[in-house]
Write a protein that holds these residues in place. Sequence first.
Motif, PDB file in Angstrom:
ATOM      1  N   VAL A 243       0.844  -1.194   0.000  1.00 39.97           N
ATOM      2  CA  VAL A 243       0.000   0.000   0.000  1.00 39.97           C
ATOM      3  C   VAL A 243       0.881   1.246   0.000  1.00 39.97           C
ATOM      4  N   CYS A 244       1.923   1.224   0.860  1.00 42.20           N
ATOM      5  CA  CYS A 244       2.845   2.353   0.921  1.00 42.20           C
ATOM      6  C   CYS A 244       3.513   2.551  -0.429  1.00 42.20           C
ATOM      7  N   GLU A 245       3.916   1.449  -0.994  1.00 46.23           N
ATOM      8  CA  GLU A 245       4.623   1.523  -2.266  1.00 46.23           C
ATOM      9  C   GLU A 245       3.729   2.107  -3.352  1.00 46.23           C
ATOM     10  N   ALA A 246       2.482   1.636  -3.371  1.00 47.19           N
ATOM     11  CA  ALA A 246       1.544   2.120  -4.387  1.00 47.19           C
ATOM     12  C   ALA A 246       1.297   3.619  -4.205  1.00 47.19           C
ATOM     13  N   LEU A 247       1.178   4.052  -2.974  1.00 42.53           N
ATOM     14  CA  LEU A 247       0.944   5.467  -2.696  1.00 42.53           C
ATOM     15  C   LEU A 247       2.134   6.308  -3.141  1.00 42.53           C
ATOM     16  N   GLN A 248       3.325   5.765  -2.911  1.00 41.78           N
ATOM     17  CA  GLN A 248       4.518   6.532  -3.249  1.00 41.78           C
ATOM     18  C   GLN A 248       4.770   6.563  -4.750  1.00 41.78           C
ATOM     19  N   THR A 249       4.593   5.414  -5.395  1.00 42.26           N
ATOM     20  CA  THR A 249       4.984   5.342  -6.797  1.00 42.26           C
ATOM     21  C   THR A 249       3.829   5.576  -7.747  1.00 42.26           C
ATOM     22  N   GLY A 250       2.629   5.386  -7.249  1.00 41.19           N
ATOM     23  CA  GLY A 250       1.489   5.494  -8.155  1.00 41.19           C
ATOM     24  C   GLY A 250       1.358   4.291  -9.060  1.00 41.19           C
ATOM     25  N   GLU A 251       2.123   3.253  -8.780  1.00 45.06           N
ATOM     26  CA  GLU A 251       2.065   2.041  -9.586  1.00 45.06           C
ATOM     27  C   GLU A 251       1.453   0.911  -8.759  1.00 45.06           C
ATOM     28  N   THR A 252       0.910  -0.069  -9.454  1.00 42.22           N
ATOM     29  CA  THR A 252       0.357  -1.228  -8.765  1.00 42.22           C
ATOM     30  C   THR A 252       1.487  -1.967  -8.033  1.00 42.22           C
ATOM     31  N   ALA A 253       1.217  -2.393  -6.809  1.00 42.46           N
ATOM     32  CA  ALA A 253       2.253  -3.086  -6.045  1.00 42.46           C
ATOM     33  C   ALA A 253       1.637  -4.282  -5.360  1.00 42.46           C
ATOM     34  N   SER A 254       2.464  -5.272  -5.036  1.00 44.36           N
ATOM     35  CA  SER A 254       1.951  -6.402  -4.278  1.00 44.36           C
ATOM     36  C   SER A 254       2.999  -6.851  -3.269  1.00 44.36           C
ATOM     37  N   SER A 255       2.512  -7.463  -2.197  1.00 42.56           N
ATOM     38  CA  SER A 255       3.447  -7.964  -1.186  1.00 42.56           C
ATOM     39  C   SER A 255       2.797  -9.127  -0.453  1.00 42.56           C
ATOM     40  N   GLN A 256       3.653  -9.893   0.242  1.00 38.25           N
ATOM     41  CA  GLN A 256       3.134 -11.004   1.045  1.00 38.25           C
ATOM     42  C   GLN A 256       3.491 -10.725   2.474  1.00 38.25           C
ATOM     43  N   HIS A 257       2.606 -11.086   3.353  1.00 45.93           N
ATOM     44  CA  HIS A 257       2.881 -10.791   4.749  1.00 45.93           C
ATOM     45  C   HIS A 257       2.525 -12.023   5.574  1.00 45.93           C
ATOM     46  N   GLU A 258       3.502 -12.496   6.366  1.00 46.40           N
ATOM     47  CA  GLU A 258       3.215 -13.646   7.188  1.00 46.40           C
ATOM     48  C   GLU A 258       2.965 -13.173   8.605  1.00 46.40           C
ATOM     49  N   PHE A 259       1.844 -13.571   9.133  1.00 42.84           N
ATOM     50  CA  PHE A 259       1.492 -13.152  10.487  1.00 42.84           C
ATOM     51  C   PHE A 259       2.067 -14.125  11.500  1.00 42.84           C
ATOM     52  N   ASP A 260       2.084 -13.665  12.750  1.00 41.89           N
ATOM     53  CA  ASP A 260       2.650 -14.480  13.826  1.00 41.89           C
ATOM     54  C   ASP A 260       1.933 -15.818  13.964  1.00 41.89           C
ATOM     55  N   ASP A 261       0.632 -15.830  13.669  1.00 42.75           N
ATOM     56  CA  ASP A 261      -0.126 -17.068  13.840  1.00 42.75           C
ATOM     57  C   ASP A 261       0.023 -18.007  12.647  1.00 42.75           C
ATOM     58  N   GLY A 262       0.923 -17.662  11.723  1.00 43.81           N
ATOM     59  CA  GLY A 262       1.193 -18.571  10.633  1.00 43.81           C
ATOM     60  C   GLY A 262       0.430 -18.286   9.374  1.00 43.81           C
ATOM     61  N   ARG A 263      -0.567 -17.406   9.450  1.00 41.89           N
ATOM     62  CA  ARG A 263      -1.328 -17.103   8.251  1.00 41.89           C
ATOM     63  C   ARG A 263      -0.473 -16.268   7.310  1.00 41.89           C
TER      64      ARG A 263
END
Lengths: 382, 553
Positions: free
Chosen positions: B262-282
Amino acid sequence: MEIFKFMVPEIIFGKGTLRLVGESARRLGATKVFLVSDAGVAGAGWVDQAVRHLHEVGLEYEVWTETTPNPKDHEIEHGRELYLKTGCDAVIGLGGGSAIDAAKAVAILVTNGGQIDDYEGVDKIARPLPPLICVAATAGAGGEVTQFTVIVNTQRRVKMTIGSKSLVPDIAIIDPLLLSTIDAVLTANTGMDALTHAIEAYVSVAATPITDVLALRAIKMVSSSLRASVASRTNMEAKTSMAMASLLAGIAMSNAILGAVHAMAHPLGGLLNMPHGEANAILLPHVMRFNLIACKERFADIAEAMGEQTEGLSSREAAERSIEAVERLCSDIGAKQHLAEIGLQEEHIRELSQAAAADVSLITNPRDASVEQLAEIYRAAL
Amino acid sequence: MPEHKTQLIEKLTGVYASKRSYYGELKDKISEITKRNSQLEILNELARQISINTPLDQLVMNISDRVKQIIPFDRVSLCIFRGGKLYLNCFHPQDGLSCTGMEIPQDQGQALWHVGQTTRQLVWRPGSGLDDLHLQRLGIRVAVISPMFAQDRVLGLFVAANLEEINYDPTDLAFLQQLANQLTIYLQDRDLFAEVTRAKVEWENTFKAVKDLILVVDRKMQIFRVNPATLQYSGLSEEALMGRQCCEVICGAATACNDCAVCEALQTGETASSQHEFDDGRVMEFYAYPSNYDQGEPGVVIYVKDITERLKMQVQLLKTARLAALGEMSAGVAHELNTPLAVILGDVQLLLRELSMSEEKHELFDDIKTCALRCKQIVQGLLTFSRQEQYVFYPLSVNNVVQEALKLVGYQIETDNIRILTNFEDQVPQIEGNAQQLEQVLVNLLLNAKQSFEGTAGQRQIGVQTGYDQRRGQVYIRVSDTGQGIRQENLAQIFDPFFTSKGVGKGTGLGLSVSLGIVQTHGGTIGVESEPGRGSTFTVYLPPLPETETESA
């Protein structure tokens, strides 16, 4: 005339009444006044004085002194533009016949629109005029109380008479002091104009008892005061008397209308730019002679009013005395007696006669006049 | 001339010519302005009604009532051109002759059609040259027909009609035309509005239908739009969500993460994607699409997908595919080796029989025999792993299997100074299987557990547990040790044939792969959890007998 209407404006008469001009305008709801005058009146200082009185009551104003004797249609057009551009909402005419006629014409255009020739004729004005105050600066023209204005159509070179009750000013101010700056020649010409108004109104087919009283009284006052007024700029008694005579004659003329003298004088102004008063003075005795048979008794009354001794005379003789009296007065005050003196030539007569025959003023002349008859009168006056 | 003269004198001195009065002028002006005001009010009202989607006939009735107050007429109607035909769309009031939707053919409604063709307003009267039977039948004396003109075509006609003769002044006519124009806009807008509404609903439904989270945030990452899936995810109401930071709502974090799409998209104005692993394993996948970037009020549409299951499945699939490939290869190799091995073994045994024990070569042949047998065992193991062998299945109890296995290797383990803790659930459901095969699995697991203590100090303990996993609906045998554990990078490979972490010569690397093969033949799986330095837990899951379930129920 069994049924008639008699109309006068609110009249303020007396020495020094010019100072009421501002208050009068304010009373009519004015906030910015369009003051119409001419170079002569301005040069005598009356415009400055009027402006001071406007200023005293907190009125704004726009002074317009471009009018010339026998005001022209294009001048009126300029007046209208200036009025609208400067956002005025009332008109004051200060001057002789020309300035007052111009003021009335501008007043027509600013609320009715169109061109001034659209209103030539009688009762053509559809909308009320802005508040209109007229201050007489001569004793003769009478425009400050009449329902008429006369404007030169420069293309057709004719004087267009516009008659409407809406042209009767809201307030007329007659201040004899203003007469003190007029020279003898203008005093004589305007005085003869007043006399012409009174005589034509008295013999008019539309005369009423009210106009009769006013006309006869005016004739009497002119006969007794004009010589003295011409003679001296400072004779205030004579000036006041002439101012009243002019006022009465104006009211009589506005309500009883005019006759052949004016019908014939108008083309002279339109075609040759001849001064109206001079033309009237020259034409008056000739027209009286032509009209005599129509109403001998009325002319006899005029002779009497002019101080002629008529007792024992036949009505015809008495009537003829009125012509003599007029000629004598003209001679005494140095008025011109021949149209040729002021530029008329034989070749003009045909065109002039046709124009005179079509003039509104002719309709109330006691004797019907054909173009040929009018031409004859012109020739007689040549 | 004399008459003309008299008239002029009358105007100059008579009583009928008067000075024009400002009061009269003012009154005229005021009444004119009042009328104009009412007209504007009506137009305004009309403009307002457009937006609230009043039905057309209702609108025409309202207009009729209001306009009557300033312009007299008895009837108002609206005709529409459609497909080259003219239809009466609505009218007011009812007259017993007309009906909504009725067609007005050209020969019946000449005046109406005339206006449709000329696109100019017409004031029609009977006998004015255009015979209009439609209007005449209604007893109309005067009709003002105003075209409803839009984009070079006449949509319809607005007709204000009178049953009495009347003269309309030009301002009235102009106003009726204005009304017609306004109605034209209304008709156009109405169609457009319906279109837009439909499109909007479609989009909203789409938005709602997506089961993944969709959020719209502004430049400060504050939420201003979410789909129902997001509400469900956060457990908050829509009102409570509005204006909250998306970091807080989705990630439970106070501030944005380093690699936040989201930060990246806001900064660059380009579509961005990321993966995030939560503490519970999700594991969540974020797609951030910048929107409205050009108009100065940038925001981001965020699409969040929970990919935990998908990732797990991917790992499983990979493993399965690899094992399948390995199994096939192993089976091939085993078959190919089987024949030469049988020859080697047979020949060696023949040779051994011919040689006496004392002979020098006897020892060498013996070695060959031992090695050949060992090879045969390996080949056997490979075949087992690739499920090339058939066994007889019968109902049995996992507790017995475990006890048999412990009898085989229990002593061996305990002599290595390792404690065995058992915990068998008595009521564990029966399964269908082959006891020898399953015993082999258990032996493998127990020996692996024993070996996990090599080179470690500390507690030496192996736990063996049986039971029934309610959630999975499966019987399990769990073997856990407190040994050295398995390194994370090795976890995925432990079931591969020939994979071993033990030293060369210490294992074949077939134990676990053979075990998995057996368990899979039984319709089960082997789960493993391990933490380096702490130990490992292997769990064999096996489906219970269906009959057992019904019996115990």
